[in-house]
Design a protein around this motif. Structure first.
Motif, short mmCIF file in Angstrom:
data_model
loop_
_atom_site.label_atom_id
_atom_site.label_comp_id
_atom_site.label_asym_id
_atom_site.label_seq_id
_atom_site.Cartn_x
_atom_site.Cartn_y
_atom_site.Cartn_z
N PRO A 130 0.84 -1.20 0.00
CA PRO A 130 0.00 0.00 0.00
C PRO A 130 0.88 1.26 0.00
O PRO A 130 1.93 1.28 0.65
CB PRO A 130 -0.78 -0.11 1.31
N GLY A 131 0.46 2.26 -0.74
CA GLY A 131 1.22 3.51 -0.80
C GLY A 131 0.41 4.64 -0.19
O GLY A 131 -0.83 4.64 -0.25
N LEU B 151 -0.06 0.94 -4.15
CA LEU B 151 1.05 1.83 -4.53
C LEU B 151 1.01 2.28 -5.99
O LEU B 151 1.15 3.47 -6.28
CB LEU B 151 2.39 1.18 -4.17
N PRO B 152 0.79 1.35 -6.96
CA PRO B 152 0.76 1.82 -8.35
C PRO B 152 -0.37 2.82 -8.61
O PRO B 152 -0.22 3.75 -9.38
CB PRO B 152 0.52 0.53 -9.15
N VAL B 153 -1.50 2.63 -7.90
CA VAL B 153 -2.63 3.55 -8.06
C VAL B 153 -2.23 4.92 -7.50
O VAL B 153 -2.47 5.97 -8.13
CB VAL B 153 -3.88 3.01 -7.33
N ILE C 209 4.16 9.72 -0.18
CA ILE C 209 5.20 9.93 0.83
C ILE C 209 5.85 8.63 1.30
O ILE C 209 6.88 8.65 1.93
CB ILE C 209 4.64 10.72 2.05
N GLY C 210 5.27 7.51 0.97
CA GLY C 210 5.91 6.26 1.39
C GLY C 210 5.01 5.06 1.14
O GLY C 210 3.86 5.20 0.69
N GLN C 211 5.57 3.87 1.39
CA GLN C 211 4.79 2.64 1.30
C GLN C 211 4.90 1.91 2.63
O GLN C 211 5.92 2.00 3.31
CB GLN C 211 5.27 1.76 0.14
N ILE C 212 3.85 1.15 2.99
CA ILE C 212 3.87 0.42 4.26
C ILE C 212 3.35 -1.00 4.07
O ILE C 212 2.66 -1.29 3.10
CB ILE C 212 3.00 1.11 5.35
N GLY C 213 3.73 -1.86 5.00
CA GLY C 213 3.11 -3.19 5.10
C GLY C 213 3.41 -4.14 3.97
O GLY C 213 4.26 -3.89 3.11
#
Lengths: 285, 558
Positions: free
Chosen positions: A143-144, A211-213, A228-232
């Protein structure tokens, strides 16, 4: 099968007595195999032939038009999912793709509006699998965090302090609640379209998306948003078909084939860019 | 106010818990039901997978990634376990059976896929490869029943090398052409070059490099195991460079290291332990995740399953009967060959999974193949039970000279000459060596550091085996070994040793006078000149060029 067994026994006996005649029995055996098998199955090894709703056309349902990176251009023929639909149609022996707009809530309820497949950044879940059949995921990404310009966060503590907006339809909402654990209760909306509207109006700071979305939206509205970032852990996006569709097996096989010959990787690289550059933010969940 | 907040278990910890619970409980439950443990793990995979309880979701990456390594490992072990000595010893019959066991099922697969089912050429060829491969699941049962030396059994074991290599070559070509983007001719040339490179590197370069590393750091068992895993992954990666599936590289790595990692040796024990405990079961679970009862028990799936069972098992039956008829084997011996070549497991699963991953096979075929695997294993197991009662056990079968070499040494440990001789004698047969260090009751127990130093010295000579110490005279240790008949050859590291000839060849290392490494042989008439010449040839082929050979056939017991 029974006739095969009988022929096999005859063959073995004949081979012991007269090898020449045994070979003739073997030929007969072969004929029996074909005769038996010919009646049993009529399908390709990858699955039964695709049966489109409209002859010669792959009808694709999607909820977000345009969706930067996924469905874009004047007639929605550009973007990752648009091109994926095109190559999928080609592999299924269909001449063209017809795109229909169906609300996201309807798609996850199993209503594809008469389309053959849905390509709408859908993540398979247990609940959705009751209404839809899913293929092997064609994209798996973390997820982004899509945030308004000027909003920054590099650690879990800062993330918690942001004003979040979440959508009821999203599978990422539990991640916001369990992993990010916002200090203030997030603003809850119906779907992604509303969530983006809230973000644009400045009533929230951040929204969790695949994230790509998120990257596609940030590119399309660079003045408003940035990632600002990605998590999980990663979640998969998959093609959805109506529950019990006899096309599910062949579409699933074709998606795997497109992954194996790197067509999907090339499309991802072309339309969605490189997700490795987005910083990873460690959360507690 | 809540003082405790329990959370529903989730995440990677839970996934690993259910994964290993299935690996533990699946075989226990199914072997109690009289079914193969493999089926228990497969069905356990289904139970926890997306079509079962959903504890491992459809998009899960961890289990399939581990399962992929398990698949490489499985094919590596399949290559490692093959008995190249059998292929060499029974090459005439083995090559004939190997070719027939490949060609006939492959041809049936082509006919069934192309003409009867109307499949595409690549899918049809992969079906042919699937029909033609087999796994020696029942061989341990036949070997334990004393049938290892039966020419029909030995030929079938040797034939497997050829059959599986050909089947995997077809798999390499099909998968390569399906996933590559260049012209068909270019892709085929690339794959052909790749297969040649894999054979050359696997056969010539890899064993030498691995041997060199094992000689330098082989005393460390962890380093030894990791080196073997690195060799496996190197060959899988090398295969990918040429657009060939990694499992083909892994299989060639197994074949290449076949003699370096003998089946009964300690390295193989480690390889098998990790394979049986973790990697292969995880692969089976990852296959089980694809299992879908709603697909498996459909009429079309069962129809397809029946067809491929008939095609695959019928093809093997024809091949065995034909090879047996041409070689004059009795029908019971042909049944033994069939029991060995019928089971479809490792290579079949590999070919099926690769076909599934590249989109050539759908879930219907995967589920049908799982039925084939179950049926073939059950048929072979039942037939094996009959075969062991039909065929007489061969008590006095001729064992390979280097199958199990025993070095008996005094308390100072084995000399370099003895260890080198053991390696040179065992390796050509893919055998292993053991060392017994004897000491008198009055002598102190050797320190662990001393034993470690002895082991390190031995491993520098390419030694592959275990060390143990025993209290007693050296002569007694040799006598006990000869009495049990376990070793195929005994090396005595004491120049003063004397004994009368027995059915087990004995060679005495002449460490004195210093600098003149020689051996003296104690052979009975049955072993005769042939064994003497073979020992001489093997020792002369290595580094012991200064060894002198002396024949003693009638030494009196000292």
């Amino acid at each position: 099968v029974l006739s095969f067994c009988a022929a096999l026994i005859g063959f073995v006996r004949e081979l012991d007595r007269r090898p020449g005649r045994g070979l003739m029995v073997a030929a007969l055996l072969g004929a029996v195999v074909f005769a038996t098998s010919g009646c049993s199955v009529e399908k390709d090894a990858a699955g039964p032939s695709f049966e489109p709703a409209t002859p010669g056309t792959l009808t694709v349902a999607t909820a977000f038009l345009p969706a930067p990176g996924f469905w874009q251009g004047v007639v929605h023929r550009d973007g990752f999912e648009a091109h994926l639909a095109a190559v999928l149609a080609e592999r299924l022996g269909l001449d063209r793709v017809h795109v229909v707009h169906v609300p996201f809530a309807a798609i996850v309820r199993g209503d594809l509006g008469g389309a053959d497949v849905a390509l709408s950044q859908l993540t398979p879940t247990r609940e959705r699998e009751r209404q839809l059949d899913f293929t092997t995921p064609y994209l798996i990404d973390s997820p982004g965090i899509l945030a308004r310009r000027g909003v920054e966060a590099a650690d879990a503590k800062t993330l918690r302090g942001l004003r979040w907006v979440v959508s009821r339809a999203s599978t990422l909402t539990p991640i916001v609640m369990d992993a990010v654990r916002p200090s203030a209760a997030p603003l809850v909306v119906v779907d992604r379209t509303q969530a983006l509207r809230v973000l644009r109006r400045g009533r929230a700071d951040a929204l969790l998306l695949d994230l790509p979305v998120a990257l596609g939206l940030a590119r399309a509205e660079a003045a408003r948003f940035h990632v600002i970032g990605q998590i999980g852990d990663g979640e998969g996006l998959a093609v959805a078909l109506p529950a019990g569709s006899r096309n599910a097996e062949i579409v699933d096989s074709e998606v795997r084939a497109l992954a194996a010959d790197r067509t999907i990787a090339r499309l991802e690289s072309r339309w969605l860019g490189n997700t490795d550059d987005v910083p990873l933010i460690l959360t507690e969940g | 106010m809540n003082f405790v907040a329990f959370e529903a278990p989730s995440g990677t910890d839970l996934e690993f818990l259910v994964l290993f619970a299935v690996i533990l409980l699946g075989p226990i439950v199914f072997t109690r039901l009289g079914l193969p443990g493999l089926i228990g793990v497969l069905l356990g995979g289904f139970a926890i997978g997306p079509h079962g309880l959903g504890l491992i979701a459809a998009g899960n990456e961890t289990v399939p990634a581990l399962g992929h390594f398990g698949l490489l490992y499985l094919m590596f072990v399949a290559g490692l376990e093959l008995d190249l000595h059998m292929l060499k010893a029974y090459r005439g019959t083995a090559v004939m059976l190997g070719l027939l066991a490949f060609v006939i099922p492959f041809a049936i697969g082509l006919c069934v896929g192309f003409f009867a089912l109307g499949w595409s050429v690549p899918a049809t060829c992969l079906l042919g490869a699937l029909f033609s491969s087999h796994t020696l699941i029942v061989y341990p049962t036949l070997r334990d029943a004393g049938l290892g030396g039966n020419p029909a059994v030995a030929s079938a074991v040797g034939a497997t090398v050829l059959t599986d290599t050909l089947a995997l070559s077809v798999l390499a070509v099909v998968a390569g052409t399906e996933t590559a983007s260049g012209s068909a001719a270019g892709v085929l040339i690339e794959i052909a070059i790749g297969l040649v490179v894999l054979v050359v590197v696997g056969w010539l370069v890899l064993p030498r490099v691995v041997d060199l590393v094992l000689r330098r750091s082989g005393a460390d068992r962890v380093a030894r195991y990791i080196m073997i895993v690195v060799a496996l992954l190197f060959m899988a990666t090398l295969a990918h460079v040429f657009g060939i599936e990694g499992i083909v590289g892994a299989f060639f790595a197994g074949l290449g290291l076949n003699r370096l990692v003998p089946n009964e040796g300690p390295s193989m024990e480690q390889v098998e332990f990790f394979g049986a405990a973790v990697f292969v079961p995880v692969f089976l679970v990852s296959i089980g995740l694809i299992l879908d009862p709603s697909v498996m028990f459909r009429a079309d799936t069962l129809g397809l399953a029946a067809l491929i069972c008939v095609g695959a098992l019928g093809g093997k039956a024809i091949a065995c009967w034909l090879a047996g008829a041409l070689r004059g084997f009795s029908w019971r011996e042909r049944a033994a060959m069939y029991a060995l070549t019928a089971p479809q497991a490792a290579a079949t699963l590999a070919a099926t999974l690769v076909g599934f991953q590249i989109g050539l096979f759908g879930t219907t075929l995967v589920n049908a193949v799982l039925v084939l695997i179950l049926v073939s294993i059950v048929v072979a197991a039942l037939l094996t039970q009959k075969v062991v009662t039909w065929l007489p056990a061969q008590a006095g079968r001729s064992r390979p000279l280097g199958e199990n070499v025993l070095v008996v040494a005094p308390s100072t440990g084995p000399s370099d000459a003895a260890v080198r001789a053991a390696t040179l004698l065992a390796r050509p047969d893919g055998g292993h060596s053991d060392v017994i260090i004897t000491r008198a009751a009055s002598e102190p127990r050797p320190a662990a550091a001393t034993l470690r130093a002895v082991e390190m010295r031995a491993f520098r000579h390419g030694f592959e085996g275990r060390f143990r110490t025993t209290v007693g005279e050296l002569q007694d240790a040799v006598a006990n070994a000869l009495l049990t008949g376990d070793p195929s050859l005994v090396i005595v590291d004491d120049p003063t040793f004397h004994a009368s000839p027995s059915h087990v060849p004995v060679i005495v290392v002449q460490a004195t006078p210093p600098g003149a490494d020689g051996v003296r042989m104690i052979l009975d008439d049955e072993n005769g000149d042939g064994v003497s010449q073979e020992i001489s040839r093997r020792l002369a082929g290595g580094t012991l060029r200064s060894i002198r050979f002396r024949r003693r056939s009638d030494e009196a017991l000292a």
